[in-house]
Design a protein around this motif. Structure first.
Motif: not given
Length: 317
Positions: A219-237
């Motif tokens: 839910l975008p209006n929650s207090n949580g923060k987005a977190h993203s990572l770039n891996l050495a491969y393209a994950p399918s899931s």
């Protein structure tokens, strides 16, 4: 000299074609849960938390791309290449409703009360069906030109009572108010979305796009923060541990391995066992194991803590 127990998966066979999607139910009152699998053989399968087969849903005439269970596990929904989405009684295996589409249905989601169904796919549309009025015309979630996305809709999830989220090959993730059918928020990725799953216990969406894994507040209006990572491969899931939240697991169509990463992206372990690319991974709701589904037509169940007495691993440690 002692060694840490080796992670030895249990193999759940039965499918005859590539396994495209896996989804666990919520944790039930007795501590059990179910696993449902989608497959290009057109026959979704339901299993106990131990991996034991319960039954096969018969009725689709094409590959099944997505299956989801209701919170109480009484209902299942499936989306297929036969241009239909179906809702099933999981106790009898009976199809309750079949909803025609004009192209392949790639993704489905049931509401928390099993009153409504969301679907998406190669029509680039997101539909909402009222299961109390299965013959009525569905509602459409649209932003422009009658479409929800400018590419195939790869995933839809239902969050809380009134929020739907859709993700497409156009790289967009969109939030919709299901009462008004209006768009309320969206984020953009630089590559097509390959998967999006709701981690209900952590309140996050786990999204894969290109080499990126993103953990985004459901839910975008929650207090949580987005977190993203770039891996050495393209994950399918990808799937996050629902309790510890200190690790995530990925599949990859570029090789046959399942990988465990810490939340900073460091690779902890590479698990080998499949004989084909891994299309889907999913943690169980108690976090004790995770499942992987592969091009090789098998589902493999992996313990979070190898050697622990749990389910069918009892006595194998």
């Amino acid at each position: 000299m002692s060694f840490a127990p080796k992670s030895t998966p249990l193999v759940a066979s039965g499918h005859t074609r590539p396994v495209t999607h896996l989804s666990f139910s919520s944790l039930q009152d007795d501590g059990s849960y179910l696993l449902i699998s989608s497959c290009k053989d057109g026959k979704p399968m339901l299993r106990e938390w131990t991996g034991d087969w319960i039954g096969t849903f018969l009725g689709h005439k094409g590959a099944v791309w997505s299956t989801k269970l209701s919170p109480d596990s009484a209902r299942a929904a499936s989306g297929s290449a036969d241009f239909t989405a179906k809702v099933w009684d999981t106790y009898s295996g009976t199809p309750l409703h079949s909803f025609p589409h004009n192209h392949i249905v790639r993704t489905v989601a049931l509401s928390p009360t099993s009153s409504h169904l969301l679907t998406g796919g190669q029509e680039k549309k997101v539909r909402m069906f009222d299961l109390a009025r299965p013959d009525a015309e569905p509602d459409y979630l649209t932003e422009s030109a009658g479409l929800a996305h400018e590419g195939t809709v790869k995933s839809v999830v239902w969050v809380g009572d009134h929020t739907g989220v859709s993700a497409g090959e156009d790289g967009l993730v969109k939030w919709w108010d299901l009462r008004t059918r209006q768009l309320t928020n969206k984020i953009n990725f630089s590559n097509p979305i390959t998967s999006m799953e709701l981690s209900a216990q952590t309140g996050r969406l786990v999204i894969t796009s290109g080499t990126t894994v993103a953990f985004v507040p459901a839910l975008p209006n929650s207090n949580g923060k987005a977190h993203s990572l770039n891996l050495a491969y393209a994950p399918s899931s990808a799937t996050i541990h629902p309790i510890w939240q200190d690790r995530f697991v990925t599949g990859n169509t570029g090789d046959e391995w399942v990988r465990i990463h810490s939340m900073d992206g460091d690779e902890r372990e590479v698990l080998k066992g499949h004989h084909g690319p891994v299309h889907s991974v999913e943690y169980s709701p108690d976090g004790e194991m995770f499942a992987s589904g592969s091009e090789d037509g098998t589902i493999r169940l992996w313990q979070t803590t190898p050697g622990k007495t749990y389910g069918l691993w009892q006595g194998q440690g």
